[in-house]
Design an enzyme around this catalytic site. Structure first.
Site, short mmCIF file in Angstrom:
data_model
loop_
_atom_site.label_atom_id
_atom_site.label_comp_id
_atom_site.label_asym_id
_atom_site.label_seq_id
_atom_site.Cartn_x
_atom_site.Cartn_y
_atom_site.Cartn_z
N PRO A 243 0.80 -1.24 0.00
CA PRO A 243 0.00 0.00 0.00
C PRO A 243 0.83 1.28 0.00
O PRO A 243 0.88 2.02 1.00
CB PRO A 243 -0.83 -0.14 1.27
CG PRO A 243 0.04 -0.93 2.19
CD PRO A 243 0.79 -1.90 1.32
N CYS A 244 1.45 1.58 -1.14
CA CYS A 244 2.25 2.80 -1.22
C CYS A 244 1.40 4.06 -1.08
O CYS A 244 1.92 5.13 -0.75
CB CYS A 244 3.05 2.83 -2.53
SG CYS A 244 2.09 2.46 -4.00
N HIS A 245 0.09 3.94 -1.29
CA HIS A 245 -0.78 5.11 -1.11
C HIS A 245 -0.87 5.52 0.36
O HIS A 245 -1.32 6.64 0.66
CB HIS A 245 -2.18 4.83 -1.66
CG HIS A 245 -2.89 3.69 -1.01
ND1 HIS A 245 -2.61 2.36 -1.31
CD2 HIS A 245 -3.86 3.66 -0.06
CE1 HIS A 245 -3.38 1.58 -0.59
NE2 HIS A 245 -4.15 2.33 0.18
#
Length: 299
Positions: free
Chosen positions: A249-251
């Protein structure tokens, strides 16, 4: 709690097209928030139908969702839901963490294999409708190795971007790969990942997998977690090169200042992801609270 209509896989693409337009209108009128009637009229729907459609996608009403799209939401997340990665590691989340009702199990390609650009590797790809629009799924025989969102870039650019990361691999279109995406949006089950990246990148991605849905971290916290606290810029680059967006989950990585930072597949998608997760996490918490209160009343 209001009961929302279930969202099926076939609904996702249509829902995202409508929600993207609604989010743009909410953004454009941040100082004068549009009413439900205004939003519905812009979408050429009745207020009741638009409310049902939006709530099925977001988990909350359009009016409630607006608070998750404000610039202050990222700062609020940092104040209230900043995950301490050291604690996450100590409690056993390293490597296999639970994210939005999925168990992620992964293995990494060896550094030597990575250096050869995917030589001898067969990577299959297909497209699915997801809650954030057209989604590219790529997989080896060991698991999902790529996930990309084409809402802002278009299909051709997204596929070219991902294929260029492993230039010597054999890339094959295969619609059956879409079957691997069945539970990615919170439907439960297990997702197997095959991480293809440099050793430093994989350390960063492993740290990201320790951030639960509805929570965030900072680039600096990731750098500290991997034992290189001064490598914030390099961490940011590695976050941006994450090939399995959403599952890794780079967001959920923000700037220390509370700024939302960048996102490889477009900031509108990142903001929608953070708002979608935040709204659903709060709605689930409220539902749990209501259930607990009901049980206490019955005791």
């Amino acid at each position: 709690m209001t009961r929302h209509d279930p969202v099926t896989e076939s609904d996702h693409g249509y829902h995202w097209a409508v929600m993207r337009r609604a989010i743009d209108l909410i953004d454009a009128r941040a100082d004068d928030p549009p009413s439900l009637e205004d939003l519905a009229a812009e979408m050429r729907m009745s207020p009741a139908h638009f409310q049902r459609l939006f709530s099925a996608w977001a988990g909350v009403s359009p009016k409630r969702f607006q608070q998750y799209l404000t610039l202050g939401h990222a700062r609020a997340l940092l104040r209230e839901r900043a995950t301490m990665l050291e604690t996450a590691h100590a409690t056993g989340l390293s490597g296999t963490g639970r994210l939005h009702d999925l168990f992620l199990r992964w293995e990494a390609m060896s550094p030597g294999d990575y250096a050869r650009g995917g030589a001898g590797l067969v990577i299959r790809h297909g497209w699915v409708d997801g809650p954030f629009g057209d989604t590219l799924v790529m997989a080896t025989d060991r698991g999902i190795c790529g996930l990309a969102f084409a809402a802002e870039t278009g299909r051709d650019a997204a596929l070219a971007d991902m294929a260029a990361r492993w230039p010597v691999a054999e890339h094959r279109p295969d619609p059956s790969v879409a079957d691997l995406a069945g539970g990615l949006w919170g439907g439960g089950g297990e997702a197997r990942l095959h991480l293809i990246g440099a050793p430093f990148q994989i350390k960063v991605w492993e740290a990201l997998m320790q951030v639960p849905s509805g929570h965030v971290t900072t680039y600096g916290a990731i750098a500290a977690r991997i034992g290189n606290p001064r490598a914030v810029r390099a961490v940011g680059t590695a976050v941006g090169r994450n090939p399995v967006s959403w599952l890794i989950p780079c967001h959920r990585a923000l700037r220390k200042s509370g700024g939302i930072g960048g996102y490889h597949w477009g900031l509108p998608v990142k903001r929608a992801m953070l708002a979608w997760e935040g709204a659903r996490a709060d709605a689930a918490g409220e539902a749990g609270g209501d259930a607990g209160a009901g049980a206490a009343a019955r005791a």
